[in-house]
Design a protein around this motif. Structure first.
Motif, short mmCIF file in Angstrom:
data_model
loop_
_atom_site.label_atom_id
_atom_site.label_comp_id
_atom_site.label_asym_id
_atom_site.label_seq_id
_atom_site.Cartn_x
_atom_site.Cartn_y
_atom_site.Cartn_z
N ARG A 8 33.97 29.17 22.42
CA ARG A 8 34.00 30.10 23.55
C ARG A 8 35.39 30.67 23.77
O ARG A 8 35.55 31.84 24.08
CB ARG A 8 33.48 29.42 24.82
CG ARG A 8 31.98 29.23 24.82
CD ARG A 8 31.54 28.44 26.05
NE ARG A 8 30.12 28.26 26.05
CZ ARG A 8 29.28 28.89 26.86
NH1 ARG A 8 29.73 29.73 27.76
NH2 ARG A 8 27.99 28.67 26.80
N TYR A 63 32.56 28.73 32.38
CA TYR A 63 32.07 29.42 31.19
C TYR A 63 32.66 28.78 29.93
O TYR A 63 31.95 28.51 28.96
CB TYR A 63 32.40 30.91 31.25
CG TYR A 63 32.13 31.63 29.95
CD1 TYR A 63 30.84 32.01 29.60
CD2 TYR A 63 33.16 31.91 29.07
CE1 TYR A 63 30.58 32.65 28.40
CE2 TYR A 63 32.91 32.55 27.87
CZ TYR A 63 31.63 32.92 27.54
OH TYR A 63 31.38 33.54 26.35
N ASP A 69 27.20 30.75 32.34
CA ASP A 69 27.53 32.00 31.65
C ASP A 69 28.24 32.94 32.60
O ASP A 69 28.19 34.15 32.45
CB ASP A 69 26.28 32.66 31.08
CG ASP A 69 25.71 31.87 29.92
OD1 ASP A 69 26.50 31.27 29.17
OD2 ASP A 69 24.48 31.85 29.77
N ASN A 70 28.92 32.38 33.61
CA ASN A 70 29.56 33.16 34.65
C ASN A 70 30.87 33.76 34.15
O ASN A 70 31.87 33.08 34.05
CB ASN A 70 29.81 32.29 35.87
CG ASN A 70 30.36 33.07 37.03
OD1 ASN A 70 30.50 34.28 36.97
ND2 ASN A 70 30.68 32.38 38.10
N THR A 71 30.82 35.03 33.85
CA THR A 71 32.03 35.74 33.46
C THR A 71 32.40 36.76 34.52
O THR A 71 32.90 37.84 34.21
CB THR A 71 31.85 36.43 32.09
OG1 THR A 71 30.73 37.30 32.17
CG2 THR A 71 31.65 35.42 30.98
#
Length: 131
Positions: A8, A63, A69-71
């Motif tokens: 990631r 993330y 998946d918090n961007t």
């Protein structure tokens, strides 16, 4: 640290167009250390380090950890205009906010009183122009 965190970090770094050396400089480590993070050589990264990397890559620390998946920290200049990112409840009514709306809220939250007034004035001027 698991391989997923390294994957990631590397993917996000490339998404924002940053080299390992640039990321290292932003968080105060060497290019080699960033490489170790990305390849999973470092297995116990400390929370402050993860937070520094997340801030440098403008992404939520959760993330990077693979927890979400918090961007929402992503700026609109990274190609997210028009994408939905979350919901907000106002007067018992839920509404989904776009990334750019969240970015405006983030910016507003970081400004002092004078800056907030200027931002609101600019928004009202744009509204009057129907821009």
């Amino acid at each position: 640290m698991t391989d997923d965190i390294g994957v990631r970090i590397k993917a996000r770094r490339k998404d924002v167009g940053m080299t390992q050396e640039e990321l290292g400089k932003k968080i105060g480590v060497t290019k080699a250390t960033i490489n170790k993070y990305e390849t999973g050589v470092v297995i116990n990264m400390k929370r402050p380090t993860i937070e520094k990397i997340a801030k440098a890559l403008d992404v939520d620390p959760g993330y990077l950890m693979g927890w979400n998946d918090n961007t929402t920290s992503v700026h609109t200049n990274n190609g997210v205009i028009g994408q939905n990112s979350g919901t907000i409840t106002v007067n018992n009514s839920e509404r989904t906010l776009s990334k750019e709306e969240l970015e405006l809220l983030r910016i507003y939250g970081e400004l002092d009183v004078k800056g907030r007034i200027r931002l609101l004035q600019a928004a009202m001027e744009l509204e009057e122009e129907k821009y």
